[in-house]
Design a protein around this motif. Structure first.
Motif, mmCIF file in Angstrom:
data_model
loop_
_atom_site.group_PDB
_atom_site.id
_atom_site.type_symbol
_atom_site.label_atom_id
_atom_site.label_comp_id
_atom_site.label_asym_id
_atom_site.label_seq_id
_atom_site.Cartn_x
_atom_site.Cartn_y
_atom_site.Cartn_z
ATOM 1 N N ARG A 337 0.850 -1.128 0.210
ATOM 2 C CA ARG A 337 -0.004 0.163 -0.036
ATOM 3 C C ARG A 337 0.687 1.252 -0.134
ATOM 4 N NH1 ARG A 337 -3.877 -3.400 3.133
ATOM 5 N NH2 ARG A 337 -2.756 -2.830 5.014
ATOM 6 N N THR A 344 -1.912 3.031 -1.992
ATOM 7 C CA THR A 344 -3.063 3.909 -1.557
ATOM 8 C C THR A 344 -2.728 4.873 -0.466
ATOM 9 O OG1 THR A 344 -3.890 2.330 0.243
ATOM 10 C CG2 THR A 344 -4.791 2.094 -2.189
ATOM 11 N N GLN A 361 -7.972 5.591 -6.131
ATOM 12 C CA GLN A 361 -6.891 6.057 -5.049
ATOM 13 C C GLN A 361 -5.550 5.212 -5.576
ATOM 14 O OE1 GLN A 361 -7.435 8.031 -2.724
ATOM 15 N NE2 GLN A 361 -5.501 7.754 -1.847
ATOM 16 N N THR A 362 -5.494 4.189 -6.203
ATOM 17 C CA THR A 362 -4.161 3.680 -6.516
ATOM 18 C C THR A 362 -3.173 4.493 -7.006
ATOM 19 O OG1 THR A 362 -5.069 2.790 -8.602
ATOM 20 C CG2 THR A 362 -5.121 1.382 -6.711
ATOM 21 N N ALA A 364 -1.116 6.380 -5.110
ATOM 22 C CA ALA A 364 -1.319 7.747 -4.408
ATOM 23 C C ALA A 364 -0.041 8.410 -4.266
ATOM 24 C CB ALA A 364 -1.935 7.471 -2.908
ATOM 25 N N ASP A 568 -15.459 2.453 -1.847
ATOM 26 C CA ASP A 568 -13.936 2.330 -2.178
ATOM 27 C C ASP A 568 -13.212 2.468 -0.406
ATOM 28 O OD1 ASP A 568 -11.311 2.147 -2.932
ATOM 29 O OD2 ASP A 568 -11.335 3.980 -4.082
ATOM 30 N N ALA A 570 -10.407 1.558 -0.046
ATOM 31 C CA ALA A 570 -8.783 2.159 -0.105
ATOM 32 C C ALA A 570 -8.845 3.553 -0.197
ATOM 33 C CB ALA A 570 -8.303 1.714 -1.516
ATOM 34 N N ALA A 571 -9.859 4.308 -0.737
ATOM 35 C CA ALA A 571 -10.071 5.599 -0.491
ATOM 36 C C ALA A 571 -10.216 6.093 1.068
ATOM 37 C CB ALA A 571 -10.939 6.345 -1.619
ATOM 38 N N ALA A 574 -7.379 5.391 3.373
ATOM 39 C CA ALA A 574 -5.952 6.000 2.916
ATOM 40 C C ALA A 574 -5.167 6.705 4.082
ATOM 41 C CB ALA A 574 -6.093 6.901 1.663
#
Length: 774
Positions: A337, A344, A361-362, A364, A568, A570-571, A574
């Motif tokens: 990550r 992220t 988000q990937t 980041a 999401d 991940a977002a 984050a």
């Protein structure tokens, strides 16, 4: 190997160092007296007559060499036959005795022809005198604790330099203490490089320049201190590192604008740029106050934008997370990550597009650098911290779209093959594993640049050794003598040095015969060396068990919460991924106390996320149910900025009289209260103890469990049946007695009639009964 004998004002007899230029001793004295004109204190220092040889220097201690020699100038850096060599230096008496009768000269040893020979000479100097300049006296006394500056000159003729190449030299300072005995009181080793060839050649040298700083933010994203402002302000460490790149000598192509003579690739931590952007936007909180680094951060970012637009940019993992330590500890997801291409981690999620649609988000880390600096960074290359890593980490990197890894030559089974210490010439490209290439950073040269300011004699001596090693790499025998050779220099992440000195070292690769500047792209497509693959790290990175326990606990909470996020995850998570990356930074390898503080802060901060989704109990903790199937109405507060799914667990303490149905997974809107209606069945009236708990779909507890009291005045089925049954029974009993009463009365009535008929006149008549027949 033998060591250079210590002499005072002369060369001695019977040794090869005693016949520089094969001149007689008398001629040496005359030449020294007439031609050698070093300046000391603004005056001409006359030469001295020859003196007896001073004792040898084998096994000398610091007390026997009390004078420190620092060189501020050594010109020219690369000499040609017949050239004058000028050395500007400072002498500092670090001892406790005053020194008199001082004299100094430059003397050389035999030429070294390969880099391996040079490194051997560094470890065990061969300082037998093969040529020397004249000893020059220094007037006056050098008192204990005092310093003096002077300029010493000699020539390549005096040094008896022959063919082009690299020659070890020694600045030899003699003097006498209170006992009056002449001896060597100071010395400094360096190199003279002679070449008649023009600048440029087949050996390309690339630079990877770190701009990294340990985080100054807590797990919640707030600044713990304002020290980053000092680091980027004038004179700060990062200011100096950036100024070195800005100070690289420029060249002006015919009819063109000036441009750097050498281009470097900057390796930048997205977390650092993100923090500077927050500071530059100002105001920003530091503890309970306001930070004062807004102007310094904004100015630094402006300079950094200009530099990366001119040079290259590589994104480091967010927070410079310790990828190898994370992977070997079973936390590869945290490492993944933090990667710039697919990770992220970011203190703030990506803002939505103008039309309101969310942004992926990937990537980041790459997004942060692109948005703040205006340049898209390279993300397919990762620089391994410390230059070493385990093979299993390569799999994590490949999954993160990393195709090449920068490693140290010391981290490879046969790293010498890549840096001109093997059978062929230097080749910075290698293969680490199937599907993963490697760029080999020269361990010796990288460390040399990183320690330039602390090198004995100062940065100028470090620069001279760099020239010597690069010259030997360009002249290294073996392989194709006309084929390309490549070298990568990657100073340590904590780089700190004089900007002008570092800039001169970088710029020398555009001025040295046989050497030319190169970029990472050229190295990635250049010659390759068979280095035998990765060696297990000699000092493997790892977390202290207590640190690891805290990080694992925080990550477990994060992963459980991700299953509850609507949309999401991940977002939404984050900022917590960013906190985990910063808490596991490479910077904490040598700071276990700070590592523990960061891990504890991470666990506490992530744990508080669970407390932001809570059940609200009534003021008196009591609920009343008006009927047997009235729902239990509970209020839930979601203070998180994103929607979550939850489960509600309600249990009665006794399990008798009240049953509660499972309402399944419920969705809670962000930053709102939600009312949940829980179906119940009351089987008897009364007061019931109830425990309610919110959990994630995976079973993780959210908030604290709530103890409730539920009261019911309604009749349940059983209670109603009992009540009705009792009433019926009571009615039946009453009816039975009434029937018996009536029957007995009738029976008495018949008897009384007979008696009345037969009774004599005037007889008494019985009274009716005084109590109820039932």
């Amino acid at each position: 190997m033998s060591r250079l004998p210590s002499t005072a004002h002369g060369h001695g007899t019977g040794r090869r160092g005693d016949r520089p230029g094969r001149r007689s001793a008398l001629l040496r004295v005359l030449v020294a007296a007439l031609l050698t004109l070093p300046l000391f204190g603004g005056t001409v220092v006359p030469a001295a007559p020859p003196a007896a040889a001073a004792p040898g220097d084998d096994g000398a201690t610091d007390a026997e060499r009390p004078v420190r020699i620092d060189v501020t100038r050594m010109d020219p850096a690369v000499v040609t036959p017949g050239a004058v060599v000028t050395v500007a230096l400072t002498l500092t008496n670090t001892g406790e005795e005053d020194l008199t009768g001082l004299s100094i000269r430059l003397q050389r040893a035999d030429q070294v022809r390969t880099r391996a020979d040079l490194l051997a000479a560094v470890a065990d100097p061969d300082t037998a005198t093969a040529g020397a300049g004249a000893f020059v006296p220094i007037d006056g006394t050098l008192a204990a604790g005092d310093s003096r500056s002077l300029v010493y000159t000699t020539s390549t003729v005096d040094l008896a330099l022959g063919e082009d190449g690299v020659y070890p030299v020694l600045l030899n300072l003699n003097g006498a203490a209170a006992d009056g005995e002449q001896r060597r009181v100071g010395e400094l080793s360096t190199y003279v490089v002679q070449s008649t060839a023009p600048a440029g050649g087949a050996t390309g040298v690339a630079w990877l320049w770190p701009l990294v700083e340990p985080t100054h933010r807590g797990a919640d994203g707030r600044f713990l201190d304002d020290e980053l402002a000092e680091v980027v302000a004038s004179g700060g460490r990062l200011d100096r590192a950036l100024a070195a790149v800005e100070s690289i000598p420029e060249v002006a192509p015919l009819g063109g604008q000036p441009q750097p003579s050498v281009r470097v690739t900057l390796a930048v931590d997205p977390a650092l740029v993100e923090a500077l952007a927050v500071m530059a936007d100002g105001p920003y909180e530091v503890g309970t106050g306001t930070g004062e680094g807004t102007e310094a951060a904004a100015a630094f970012l402006d300079r950094l934008r200009a530099v990366v637009a001119e040079h290259g940019l590589v994104a480091l993992p967010y927070g410079d997370a310790d990828l190898d330590a994370l992977t070997t500890a079973g936390l590869s997801a945290v490492a993944a990550r933090s990667l710039p291409a697919t990770g992220t981690a970011a203190a703030a999620p990506a803002p939505p597009e103008e039309d309101g649609s969310p942004v992926a988000q990937t990537g980041a880390g790459a997004r942060i650098l692109r948005e703040v600096l205006g340049v898209a960074p390279r993300t397919d290359l990762v620089w391994a911290a410390g230059g070493a890593l385990h093979g299993q980490t390569l799999g994590v990197l490949r999954d993160g779209e990393v195709s090449s890894v920068v490693v140290s030559s010391a981290a490879l089974a046969d790293g010498g093959e890549a840096v001109g210490l093997g059978s062929g010439g230097a080749a910075a490209r290698t293969t680490l594993a199937e599907g993963t290439g490697g760029l080999v950073a020269d361990a010796e040269l990288s460390a040399l640049v990183g320690a330039a300011e602390t090198t004995a004699g100062g940065s100028r001596i470090a620069a001279q050794r760099l020239l010597a090693e690069l010259t030997l790499l360009a002249r290294q025998p073996g392989g194709d003598p006309f084929g390309p050779r490549t070298v990568l220099i990657a100073p340590p992440r904590e780089l700190d040095g004089d900007p002008e000195a570092l800039a001169a070292m970088i710029g020398s690769t555009a001025q040295l015969p046989g050497i030319r500047p190169a970029g990472l792209e050229e190295l990635l497509s250049g010659p390759a060396a068979d280095t035998g693959g990765l060696s297990p790290p000699a000092d493997p990175a790892g977390f202290d068990p207590a640190v690891l326990a805290d990080v694992q606990a925080a990550v477990a909470v994060r992963d459980d919460l991700s299953g509850a996020v609507v949309g999401d995850a991940a977002a939404a998570l984050a900022p917590y991924d960013a906190a985990a990356a910063r808490a596991t930074s490479v910077a904490w390898r040598d700071d276990p106390e700070r590592a523990q503080e960061a891990a504890t802060d991470l666990r506490r901060t992530v744990g508080t996320v669970l407390d932001r989704v809570t059940l609200l109990s009534p003021a008196d903790g009591t609920y009343s149910l008006a009927s047997s199937d009235a729902p239990l109405v509970l209020t839930v507060q979601n203070d998180l900025p994103f929607a979550v799914q939850v489960r509600l667990q309600v249990r009665t303490r006794s399990g008798v009289g009240l049953s509660v149905s499972d309402i399944g997974v419920q969705q809670l809107a962000p930053s709102q209260r939600t009312t949940l209606q829980v179906p119940t069945e009351v089987r008897q009236s009364g007061r019931f103890g109830v425990t309610a708990q919110l959990t994630t779909p995976g079973g993780g507890a959210l908030g604290e469990a709530v103890e409730l009291q539920v009261t019911s005045t309604a009749y349940g089925v059983i209670s109603l049946a009992i009540t009705i049954g009792a009433a019926v029974l009571l009615g039946l009993l009453f009816l039975r007695r009434l029937v018996l009463f009536l029957l007995r009365r009738r029976a008495r009535g018949d008897g009384e009639d007979d008696e009345l008929t037969a009774a004599p006149e005037g007889a008494a008549v019985p009274l009716p009964p005084t109590r109820s027949p039932v």
